[in-house]
Design a protein around this motif. Structure first.
Motif, short mmCIF file in Angstrom:
data_model
loop_
_atom_site.label_atom_id
_atom_site.label_comp_id
_atom_site.label_asym_id
_atom_site.label_seq_id
_atom_site.Cartn_x
_atom_site.Cartn_y
_atom_site.Cartn_z
N VAL A 157 7.31 -28.55 43.13
CA VAL A 157 6.98 -27.50 42.15
C VAL A 157 7.86 -26.28 42.38
N LEU A 158 7.95 -25.83 43.63
CA LEU A 158 8.75 -24.66 43.95
C LEU A 158 10.21 -24.88 43.58
N PHE A 159 10.72 -26.07 43.84
CA PHE A 159 12.10 -26.38 43.48
C PHE A 159 12.31 -26.23 41.99
N ARG A 160 11.40 -26.76 41.17
CA ARG A 160 11.57 -26.67 39.71
C ARG A 160 11.46 -25.24 39.21
N SER A 233 12.09 -23.89 56.34
CA SER A 233 11.35 -22.63 56.49
C SER A 233 12.24 -21.43 56.17
N ALA A 234 13.50 -21.49 56.62
CA ALA A 234 14.43 -20.40 56.32
C ALA A 234 14.67 -20.30 54.82
N ALA A 235 14.78 -21.44 54.14
CA ALA A 235 14.96 -21.42 52.69
C ALA A 235 13.75 -20.80 52.00
N ALA A 236 12.56 -21.19 52.45
CA ALA A 236 11.34 -20.61 51.88
C ALA A 236 11.29 -19.10 52.14
N GLY A 237 11.73 -18.69 53.33
CA GLY A 237 11.75 -17.26 53.65
C GLY A 237 12.67 -16.47 52.73
N LEU A 238 13.86 -17.04 52.43
CA LEU A 238 14.77 -16.36 51.51
C LEU A 238 14.15 -16.23 50.12
N MET A 239 13.42 -17.25 49.68
CA MET A 239 12.76 -17.18 48.37
C MET A 239 11.68 -16.10 48.37
N VAL A 241 11.65 -13.35 50.16
CA VAL A 241 12.32 -12.04 50.10
C VAL A 241 12.76 -11.74 48.67
N THR A 242 13.33 -12.73 47.99
CA THR A 242 13.77 -12.54 46.61
C THR A 242 12.61 -12.20 45.70
N TRP A 257 3.96 -13.67 42.79
CA TRP A 257 2.98 -13.89 43.86
C TRP A 257 2.68 -15.37 44.02
N LEU A 258 2.60 -16.11 42.92
CA LEU A 258 2.33 -17.54 43.01
C LEU A 258 3.54 -18.29 43.58
N THR A 259 4.75 -17.82 43.25
CA THR A 259 5.95 -18.42 43.82
C THR A 259 5.99 -18.20 45.33
N ILE A 260 5.60 -17.02 45.77
CA ILE A 260 5.50 -16.74 47.20
C ILE A 260 4.47 -17.66 47.85
N THR A 261 3.35 -17.87 47.17
CA THR A 261 2.30 -18.75 47.68
C THR A 261 2.84 -20.17 47.90
N LEU A 262 3.60 -20.66 46.93
CA LEU A 262 4.21 -21.98 47.07
C LEU A 262 5.19 -22.02 48.24
N ALA A 263 5.98 -20.95 48.38
CA ALA A 263 6.95 -20.91 49.46
C ALA A 263 6.27 -20.89 50.83
N LEU A 264 5.12 -20.24 50.93
CA LEU A 264 4.40 -20.20 52.20
C LEU A 264 3.97 -21.58 52.65
#
Length: 478
Positions: A157-160, A233-239, A241-242, A257-264
């Motif tokens: 989901v996050l990728f899309r 994890s580093a990729a999720a962290g960059l997302m 921050v963005t 906020w929901l995109t951050i939730t997915l990245a977490l």
């Protein structure tokens, strides 16, 4: 099946679930506080009329069984209560099957709301919440380790979300390829925030660097989600921050906020804490997760094909339950900000000296002296659609006439959506609307005048109208 679970992701699941519950709470709260004026029985786009025009297959949900404003309010406030319970960790005290039922309830309730929300709920983050919420049902609770397959589906989901947004930009407006879109975006975005003026005034080289960083984060970094840790994890962290950068620079409801939730959910916290003792998942749970994974893989064909298509579309659902969707935003950027300003007068007879008083909206720009406010993750649906109306009257044709009619009646529910009603004692005799160009003031203008915006009249959006037998739809432009 030892491969089925990922013990080290117990904290990732916990953080993800609590953050998702918070987003659910905001979504249900917005529905409860705004629905009467928007889609209620006397709303601008009434749900009963919509239900008569559509069938079960196109929009399944609870309101097919019964609709009343009282029932809608019950559904919305029940969603709030369940979200609070999940936020407090109620699912951790239930058996696995009961926890799954508890997570399924807000998904089913919010799906029912979106199905009848019509134009007011036509935003990508509605489908994103439903898709994410559906997967959360199968993520388990504290009694079992998180299933690997559901964790991978969340990354899908996050990728899309990110990759789709990046592709639509590269394929769309040439300013994304020239790295110049942020020369305009902070000024012309749907609902600026309190820092948007300052972001707009950053030097142009910084804007170009912002766009370049955005392309890296959306087109290259998402691929790293599917690599081993700690790279994922580093990729999720960059997302994250963005997304925080976007939160500071504008109001995009709960999308960021929901995109951050997915990245977490993609972050591996095992380096910082050891997992608690967890039991092996029951066989029935493994079968259910495998079936859901197969279903999502099957439904992913059309969204995946859309990603590689030259005719890529944004924010589209390919099934009536919003299980797997396509996302994207700002394929094109407005160079000029236009706003619809709505005014009324209590004078029965109009003349050249008629005094018009302006209605104030909560989030969208109006009074040039008013600093933009922060509302996200809360979603001001009327303010957002007013931005679309300024781009083209066609966006407003279904609902703007009923909106004006309710202003002429001083309808209480409609006025609650506004910040300021200049006719608190009695309804106006006439209402009109004009299109204005808004631009940010300079540093010098801000210090000298206290104005955040400079605005100039462009054209009529709606000629003066009043209630009575001569009522004409105000979406007709003179």
């Amino acid at each position: 099946m030892e491969w089925f679970t990922a013990d080290g992701y117990w904290l990732s699941r916990l953080v993800f679930q609590r953050a998702l519950a918070a987003v659910y709470l905001v979504a249900f709260l917005a529905a409860a506080l705004q629905f009467r004026a928007l889609i209620g029985e006397r709303g601008m786009l009434p749900v009963p009329d919509f239900l008569r025009r559509t069938d079960w297959r196109s929009a399944p949900g609870l309101f097919r069984l019964h609709y009343s404003d009282r029932f809608f309010a019950l559904v919305s406030w029940a969603g709030c209560a369940i979200a609070v319970a999940l936020l407090a960790g109620a699912d951790s005290y239930l058996p696995l099957w009961a926890a799954m039922v508890l997570w399924a309830l807000p998904w089913a309730l919010y799906l029912s709301i979106v199905q009848v929300g019509q134009t007011w709920y036509g935003f990508g983050w509605e489908s994103l919440l439903l898709e994410t919420g559906f997967l959360a049902v199968f993520l388990g609770n504290a009694h079992t380790a998180p299933p690997v397959l559901v964790l991978w589906l969340l990354r899908w989901v996050l990728f899309r979300v990110e990759f789709g947004a990046g592709l639509i930009k590269i394929r769309g407006d040439e300013c994304w390829r020239r790295l110049t879109c942020l020369y305009f975006h902070h000024e012309t975005q749907p609902m600026p925030g309190p820092l948007s003026w300052f972001f707009h005034r950053l030097p142009k080289p910084v804007h170009r660097a912002e766009v370049a960083a955005n392309h890296v984060t959306q087109l290259l970094v998402p691929v790293l989600l599917f690599t081993p840790q700690p790279v994922a994890s580093a990729a999720a962290g960059l997302m994250i921050v963005t997304q925080l950068w976007l939160i500071f620079s504008g109001n995009f409801a709960w999308l960021n906020w929901l995109t951050i939730t997915l990245a977490l959910s993609a972050v591996d916290w095992s380096l910082f804490t050891a997992p608690p003792a967890q039991s092996a998942p029951p066989l029935w749970y493994e079968i259910v997760v495998l079936a859901v994974t197969a279903l999502v893989a099957f439904l992913s064909y059309r969204p995946a094909r859309n990603l590689v298509s030259r005719r890529q579309v944004m924010n589209r659902s390919f099934d009536p339950l919003h299980l797997v969707n396509t996302y994207g935003a700002f394929g094109s950027i407005s160079r000029v900000r236009l706003e619809v300003v709505v005014e009324g007068t209590d004078e029965e007879v109009l003349h050249d000296g008629t005094v018009w008083r302006e209605y104030g909206f909560r989030g969208k720009p109006g009074d040039p002296r008013r600093m933009p406010r922060q509302f996200a993750p809360y979603h001001l649906r009327l303010d957002w659609l007013m931005w679309f109306a300024a781009l083209s009257p066609a966006y407003a044709r279904p609902w703007f006439g009923p909106f004006v009619e309710r202003l002429l009646e001083n309808d209480r529910d409609t006025l609650r959506l506004l910040r300021h009603n200049p006719f608190s004692d009695a309804p106006p005799a006439h209402v009109r609307a004009g299109v204005y160009r808004y631009r940010y003031t300079s540093w010098r203008e801000l210090r000298a005048t206290g104005r955040w915006w400079h605005r100039t009249y462009v054209r009529d959006f709606m000629r003066p109208v009043s209630l009575g037998p001569a009522w004409i739809s105000p979406t007709r432009r003179s």
